[in-house]
Scaffold this motif. Structure first.
Motif, mmCIF file in Angstrom:
data_model
loop_
_atom_site.group_PDB
_atom_site.id
_atom_site.type_symbol
_atom_site.label_atom_id
_atom_site.label_comp_id
_atom_site.label_asym_id
_atom_site.label_seq_id
_atom_site.Cartn_x
_atom_site.Cartn_y
_atom_site.Cartn_z
ATOM 1 N N ALA A 278 -9.094 7.959 -16.068
ATOM 2 C CA ALA A 278 -9.138 8.974 -14.997
ATOM 3 C C ALA A 278 -8.999 8.322 -13.623
ATOM 4 N N TYR A 279 -8.069 7.393 -13.509
ATOM 5 C CA TYR A 279 -7.921 6.598 -12.290
ATOM 6 C C TYR A 279 -6.682 7.006 -11.509
ATOM 7 N N GLY A 280 -6.681 6.617 -10.276
ATOM 8 C CA GLY A 280 -5.525 6.742 -9.405
ATOM 9 C C GLY A 280 -5.424 5.469 -8.589
ATOM 10 N N GLY A 281 -4.441 5.421 -7.755
ATOM 11 C CA GLY A 281 -4.272 4.250 -6.898
ATOM 12 C C GLY A 281 -5.336 4.192 -5.810
ATOM 13 N N LEU A 282 -5.252 3.150 -5.021
ATOM 14 C CA LEU A 282 -6.156 2.970 -3.887
ATOM 15 C C LEU A 282 -5.506 3.572 -2.647
ATOM 16 N N VAL A 283 -6.292 4.178 -1.796
ATOM 17 C CA VAL A 283 -5.797 4.764 -0.558
ATOM 18 C C VAL A 283 -6.395 3.965 0.598
ATOM 19 N N PRO A 284 -5.636 2.989 1.126
ATOM 20 C CA PRO A 284 -6.181 2.130 2.178
ATOM 21 C C PRO A 284 -6.747 2.891 3.371
ATOM 22 N N GLU A 285 -6.124 3.999 3.718
ATOM 23 C CA GLU A 285 -6.582 4.799 4.857
ATOM 24 C C GLU A 285 -8.007 5.315 4.644
ATOM 25 N N ARG A 286 -8.404 5.499 3.402
ATOM 26 C CA ARG A 286 -9.740 6.011 3.088
ATOM 27 C C ARG A 286 -10.745 4.909 2.805
ATOM 28 N N LEU A 287 -10.299 3.679 2.833
ATOM 29 C CA LEU A 287 -11.170 2.561 2.496
ATOM 30 C C LEU A 287 -11.084 1.532 3.611
ATOM 31 N N SER A 288 -11.985 1.628 4.567
ATOM 32 C CA SER A 288 -11.892 0.829 5.785
ATOM 33 C C SER A 288 -11.891 -0.673 5.521
ATOM 34 N N VAL A 289 -12.522 -1.124 4.450
ATOM 35 C CA VAL A 289 -12.539 -2.559 4.171
ATOM 36 C C VAL A 289 -11.167 -3.068 3.749
ATOM 37 N N MET A 290 -10.243 -2.134 3.478
ATOM 38 C CA MET A 290 -8.892 -2.558 3.125
ATOM 39 C C MET A 290 -7.991 -2.632 4.344
#
Length: 147
Positions: A45-57
């Motif tokens: 049940a996964y999706g990709g990472l959304v850098p905009e939503r993850l400030s540490v990225m």
């Protein structure tokens, strides 16, 4: 050695996300097959990472090396996948990231909301460090907003 690629994705009308691809197969598909073969529910049940939503990225390069000063979930590890809804904290796939001068290695996978799930036979994935960093830098450029 494994080969890392990164595809950009969108979740609905939301911001650009990143899907990690290992040897031509999406990490989402790899882990879904692994979890499904063990009867885990919900499997994949996964999706990709959304850098905009993850400030540490903000610095994707250090984040995917596990070395960001604000590394989540912990220094030396990273969320490699988030939930299919786009929020990483909803359903993350965690891996330990080992870095040496010549390679990057993903090991010790886990699903923090299912501590009993065993990923011992999933991975490890080992990448040539130079190629890994070049792929991550390309992905950072692909998801960067307007300057």
């Amino acid at each position: 050695m494994n080969r890392l690629d990164i595809q950009t994705t969108r979740i609905g009308q939301g911001p650009a996300g990143l899907t990690l691809v290992v040897d031509g197969v999406s990490l989402v598909d790899l882990v879904a097959a692994y979890e499904g073969s063990r009867g885990y529910e919900p499997a994949g049940a996964y999706g990709g990472l959304v850098p905009e939503r993850l400030s540490v990225m903000a610095d994707l390069g250090t984040y995917l090396l596990g070395t960001s000063p604000d590394q989540l979930p912990a220094l030396g590890s990273a969320w490699l996948l988030g939930c299919s809804c786009g929020e990483v904290g909803c359903w993350p796939l965690v891996a330990r990231i080992e870095v040496s001068p010549r390679r990057v290695r993903w090991t010790d996978f886990s699903q923090p909301f299912r501590e009993s799930w065993d990923y011992t036979d999933f991975g490890p994935f080992v990448f040539t460090r130079g190629e890994y960093e070049a792929t991550v830098a390309r992905a950072a450029r692909m998801t960067a907003g307007p300057a």
